[in-house]
Scaffold this active site. Structure first.
Site, PDB file in Angstrom:
ATOM      1  N   ALA A  85       0.858  -1.222  -0.090  1.00 43.94           N
ATOM      2  CA  ALA A  85      -0.081   0.009  -0.016  1.00 43.94           C
ATOM      3  C   ALA A  85       0.819   1.272  -0.009  1.00 43.94           C
ATOM      4  O   ALA A  85       0.362   2.296   0.108  1.00 43.94           O
ATOM      5  CB  ALA A  85      -0.871  -0.078   1.231  1.00 43.94           C
ATOM      6  N   GLY A  86       2.003   0.921  -0.003  1.00 48.28           N
ATOM      7  CA  GLY A  86       3.075   2.090  -0.052  1.00 48.28           C
ATOM      8  C   GLY A  86       3.376   3.028  -1.280  1.00 48.28           C
ATOM      9  O   GLY A  86       2.643   2.561  -2.345  1.00 48.28           O
ATOM     10  N   VAL A 109      14.125  -4.054  -1.440  1.00 44.04           N
ATOM     11  CA  VAL A 109      13.958  -2.611  -1.672  1.00 44.04           C
ATOM     12  C   VAL A 109      13.914  -1.693  -0.359  1.00 44.04           C
ATOM     13  O   VAL A 109      14.759  -0.789  -0.270  1.00 44.04           O
ATOM     14  CB  VAL A 109      12.658  -2.154  -2.541  1.00 44.04           C
ATOM     15  CG1 VAL A 109      12.688  -0.877  -2.739  1.00 44.04           C
ATOM     16  CG2 VAL A 109      12.748  -3.153  -3.915  1.00 44.04           C
ATOM     17  N   ASN A 157      14.937  -0.221   2.907  1.00 42.37           N
ATOM     18  CA  ASN A 157      16.261   0.358   3.509  1.00 42.37           C
ATOM     19  C   ASN A 157      16.067  -0.138   5.296  1.00 42.37           C
ATOM     20  O   ASN A 157      15.188  -0.106   5.947  1.00 42.37           O
ATOM     21  CB  ASN A 157      16.477   1.620   3.346  1.00 42.37           C
ATOM     22  CG  ASN A 157      16.841   2.025   1.924  1.00 42.37           C
ATOM     23  OD1 ASN A 157      17.640   1.085   1.568  1.00 42.37           O
ATOM     24  ND2 ASN A 157      16.262   2.929   1.376  1.00 42.37           N
ATOM     25  N   ASP A 203      20.637   3.544  -8.353  1.00 43.91           N
ATOM     26  CA  ASP A 203      21.800   3.979  -8.027  1.00 43.91           C
ATOM     27  C   ASP A 203      22.519   4.124  -9.563  1.00 43.91           C
ATOM     28  O   ASP A 203      23.195   4.904 -10.201  1.00 43.91           O
ATOM     29  CB  ASP A 203      22.721   3.621  -7.217  1.00 43.91           C
ATOM     30  CG  ASP A 203      21.992   3.389  -5.858  1.00 43.91           C
ATOM     31  OD1 ASP A 203      21.603   4.614  -5.130  1.00 43.91           O
ATOM     32  OD2 ASP A 203      21.747   2.323  -5.337  1.00 43.91           O
ATOM     33  N   ARG A 207      20.583   6.166 -11.837  1.00 41.89           N
ATOM     34  CA  ARG A 207      21.089   7.682 -11.469  1.00 41.89           C
ATOM     35  C   ARG A 207      22.409   8.062 -12.163  1.00 41.89           C
ATOM     36  O   ARG A 207      22.543   9.202 -12.617  1.00 41.89           O
ATOM     37  CB  ARG A 207      20.994   7.736 -10.042  1.00 41.89           C
ATOM     38  CG  ARG A 207      19.565   7.839  -9.543  1.00 41.89           C
ATOM     39  CD  ARG A 207      19.747   8.001  -7.964  1.00 41.89           C
ATOM     40  NE  ARG A 207      18.333   7.775  -7.264  1.00 41.89           N
ATOM     41  CZ  ARG A 207      18.191   7.722  -6.066  1.00 41.89           C
ATOM     42  NH1 ARG A 207      19.004   7.188  -5.215  1.00 41.89           N
ATOM     43  NH2 ARG A 207      17.132   7.993  -5.556  1.00 41.89           N
ATOM     44  N   HIS A 249      23.784   0.465  -0.847  1.00 46.62           N
ATOM     45  CA  HIS A 249      22.741   1.220  -1.097  1.00 46.62           C
ATOM     46  C   HIS A 249      22.709   2.211   0.006  1.00 46.62           C
ATOM     47  O   HIS A 249      21.659   2.604   0.759  1.00 46.62           O
ATOM     48  CB  HIS A 249      21.472   0.700  -1.430  1.00 46.62           C
ATOM     49  CG  HIS A 249      20.449   1.697  -1.568  1.00 46.62           C
ATOM     50  ND1 HIS A 249      20.498   2.361  -2.927  1.00 46.62           N
ATOM     51  CD2 HIS A 249      19.260   2.181  -1.091  1.00 46.62           C
ATOM     52  CE1 HIS A 249      19.225   3.655  -2.580  1.00 46.62           C
ATOM     53  NE2 HIS A 249      18.649   3.097  -1.744  1.00 46.62           N
TER      54      HIS A 249
HETATM   55  P1  NAI Z   1       6.103   3.882   1.984  1.00 43.23           P
HETATM   56  O1  NAI Z   1       6.190   4.318   3.671  1.00 43.23           O
HETATM   57  O2  NAI Z   1       5.410   4.951   1.215  1.00 43.23           O
HETATM   58  O3  NAI Z   1       5.545   2.410   2.117  1.00 43.23           O
HETATM   59  C1  NAI Z   1       6.026   1.256   2.904  1.00 43.23           C
HETATM   60  C2  NAI Z   1       5.019   0.340   3.162  1.00 43.23           C
HETATM   61  O4  NAI Z   1       5.288  -0.650   3.793  1.00 43.23           O
HETATM   62  C3  NAI Z   1       3.755   0.965   4.291  1.00 43.23           C
HETATM   63  O5  NAI Z   1       2.723   0.880   3.389  1.00 43.23           O
HETATM   64  C4  NAI Z   1       3.947   0.119   5.586  1.00 43.23           C
HETATM   65  O6  NAI Z   1       2.726  -0.123   5.752  1.00 43.23           O
HETATM   66  C5  NAI Z   1       4.496  -1.085   4.774  1.00 43.23           C
HETATM   67  N1  NAI Z   1       5.145  -1.907   5.726  1.00 43.23           N
HETATM   68  C6  NAI Z   1       6.061  -1.747   6.662  1.00 43.23           C
HETATM   69  N2  NAI Z   1       6.256  -2.849   7.515  1.00 43.23           N
HETATM   70  C7  NAI Z   1       5.842  -3.916   6.831  1.00 43.23           C
HETATM   71  C8  NAI Z   1       5.806  -5.383   6.964  1.00 43.23           C
HETATM   72  N3  NAI Z   1       6.439  -5.790   8.005  1.00 43.23           N
HETATM   73  N4  NAI Z   1       5.428  -5.927   6.092  1.00 43.23           N
HETATM   74  C9  NAI Z   1       4.607  -5.565   5.179  1.00 43.23           C
HETATM   75  N5  NAI Z   1       4.410  -4.208   4.815  1.00 43.23           N
HETATM   76  C10 NAI Z   1       5.073  -3.416   5.663  1.00 43.23           C
HETATM   77  O7  NAI Z   1       7.490   3.993   1.623  1.00 43.23           O
HETATM   78  P2  NAI Z   1       8.052   3.804   0.030  1.00 43.23           P
HETATM   79  O8  NAI Z   1       8.325   5.187  -0.462  1.00 43.23           O
HETATM   80  O9  NAI Z   1       7.440   2.909  -0.431  1.00 43.23           O
HETATM   81  O10 NAI Z   1       9.471   3.198   0.396  1.00 43.23           O
HETATM   82  C11 NAI Z   1       9.638   1.732   0.870  1.00 43.23           C
HETATM   83  C12 NAI Z   1      11.065   1.440   1.258  1.00 43.23           C
HETATM   84  O11 NAI Z   1      12.102   1.513   0.200  1.00 43.23           O
HETATM   85  C13 NAI Z   1      11.649   2.280   2.375  1.00 43.23           C
HETATM   86  O12 NAI Z   1      12.354   1.612   3.262  1.00 43.23           O
HETATM   87  C14 NAI Z   1      12.684   3.230   1.545  1.00 43.23           C
HETATM   88  O13 NAI Z   1      13.606   3.874   2.357  1.00 43.23           O
HETATM   89  C15 NAI Z   1      13.024   2.173   0.504  1.00 43.23           C
HETATM   90  N6  NAI Z   1      13.857   2.911  -0.536  1.00 43.23           N
HETATM   91  C16 NAI Z   1      14.788   2.090  -1.365  1.00 43.23           C
HETATM   92  C17 NAI Z   1      15.484   2.511  -2.603  1.00 43.23           C
HETATM   93  C18 NAI Z   1      16.577   1.622  -3.100  1.00 43.23           C
HETATM   94  O14 NAI Z   1      16.912   2.113  -3.990  1.00 43.23           O
HETATM   95  N7  NAI Z   1      16.684   0.579  -2.634  1.00 43.23           N
HETATM   96  C19 NAI Z   1      14.852   3.710  -3.129  1.00 43.23           C
HETATM   97  C20 NAI Z   1      13.666   4.240  -2.493  1.00 43.23           C
HETATM   98  C21 NAI Z   1      13.082   3.908  -1.337  1.00 43.23           C
END
Ligand code: NAI
Length: 331
Positions: A13-14, A129, A131, A159, A162, A187
């Site tokens: 849902a994120g 994905v 972090n 990365d 980018r 990362h």
């Molecule tokens: P977001 O906060 O919009 O969505 C994260 C979702 O994960 C939320 O809906 C939350 O309820 C859910 N969640 C949390 N714990 C969970 C669990 N135990 N089981 C299932 N769902 C769970 O965050 P967004 O923007 O979608 O980012 C997600 C992650 O990706 C973050 O940790 C962010 O730092 C990371 N990220 C990694 C990148 C990469 O290149 N490796 C690049 C950009 C973001």
């Protein structure tokens, strides 16, 4: 017709998932010949919102989308998963140190690793994905002893992409003309985007650019800090570009990377380039027949060596911290 591939997405849902799910359903990840079953995993508080996303997926009327299942239980969500995209994670909140972040994410990836071990398909491919992605992947891998370690990977393709974007901007040459970009290490802001092997339209990029000051003082920090720059500009962390990179990562892993080029993936080290075995660190890789291989035999000059070592040392520190916290065993 081809058998559907089961794709589990956590954090469904994120923000990132919102950019990811519709492209998976459209065939961008596994190909226009491959139907998909989506298994979407969230925490209980986000299941209502996830139901809305599932309604939108239905309304996309995607010919390749054969089913959608929602769960808040990892033991259900990973059942039969051929591809597992671990996007959900506990975000860093104000005042949180890196150690706190590792501690907050440890239980999530411990459980998910164990659930993948118990219930995923025998051929499961895992991409983390959320972090800190490399170390979360390390924890999941450590808790899935029956899954071959090399199936656990983390995302550094963003990365990589980018870096290509910055090279294209600097030179005015199309991004598609650059080959052999490499991201090494974590990362994180210590990652090393390496252009020493890059060619642009067949010529060495370092010669074409001919500006080492730009490489060291502009290019490298810009790529390292790009996530922070996007948060500042957008008021939210990069989501659509991260989703797109996750699609690229799995597409290439499953269907092969382009001939004559590399991609970057964080994968368990086999000791290549002096990176300690088992550490999930980014390397240049090629993909064929559903498997990746770390590119071998590259010259690593003194500058690159120093940069790789910094990022690998950070990864070792994270690994030791999560071992001390009990989320993984020393191997
Ligand atoms: P977001 O906060 O919009 O969505 C994260 C979702 O994960 C939320 O809906 C939350 O309820 C859910 N969640 C949390 N714990 C969970 C669990 N135990 N089981 C299932 N769902 C769970 O965050 P967004 O923007 O979608 O980012 C997600 C992650 O990706 C973050 O940790 C962010 O730092 C990371 N990220 C990694 C990148 C990469 O290149 N490796 C690049 C950009 C973001």
């Amino acid at each position: 017709a081809a058998r559907p591939v089961t794709v589990t997405v956590t954090g469904a849902a994120g923000q990132i998932a919102y950019g990811l799910l519709f492209r998976i359903a459209s065939g961008a990840m596994l190909g226009a010949d491959t139907p998909v079953r989506l298994r979407l995993l969230e925490i209980p508080a986000a299941v209502g919102s996830l139901e809305g996303v599932a309604m939108e997926l239905e309304d996309g009327a995607f010919p390749l989308l054969s089913s959608i299942d929602i769960s808040d239980d990892p033991w259900v969500g990973f059942d039969g998963a051929n591809v597992a995209l671990l996007v959900g994670a506990r975000p860093r909140t104000a005042g949180m140190e890196r150690g706190d972040l590792l501690a907050a994410n440890g239980p999530i990836f411990t459980d998910q690793g164990a659930a993948i071990n118990a219930s995923a398909a025998a051929d499961v491919k895992v991409l983390v994905v959320g972090n800190p992605a490399n170390t979360n992947a390390f924890i999941a891998m450590s808790n899935a002893p029956d899954v071959p370690a090399e199936r656990f990977t983390a995302l550094t393709r963003l990365d990589h992409n980018r870096a290509i974007a910055q090279l294209a901007k600097k030179t005015g040459v199309a991004g598609t003309d650059f080959r052999r970009v490499a991201i090494w290490g974590n990362h994180s802001a210590t990652q090393y985007p390496d252009i020493s092997h890059v060619t642009v339209a067949g010529r060495p990029a370092v010669e074409v650019i001919n500006d080492q000051n730009w490489v060291v003082n502009d290019f490298i920090p810009t790529v390292q800090q790009r996530g922070t720059a996007i948060i500042k500009a957008r008021g939210a962390s990069s989501a659509a570009s991260a989703a797109s990179a996750a699609i690229d990562h799995i597409r290439d892993w499953a269907r092969g990377s382009a001939a004559g080029d590399w991609v970057s993936m964080a994968v368990p080290s086999d000791g290549s380039y002096g990176v300690p075995e088992g550490l999930i660190s980014s390397f240049p890789v090629t993909c064929a027949n559903g498997e990746y291989s770390i590119v071998q035999g590259l010259d690593v000059d003194e500058f690159s060596r120093g940069r790789i070592d910094i990022s690998v040392a950070e990864l070792e520190g994270e690994r030791d911290a999560v071992i001390d916290l009990g989320f993984a065993k020393r191997v």
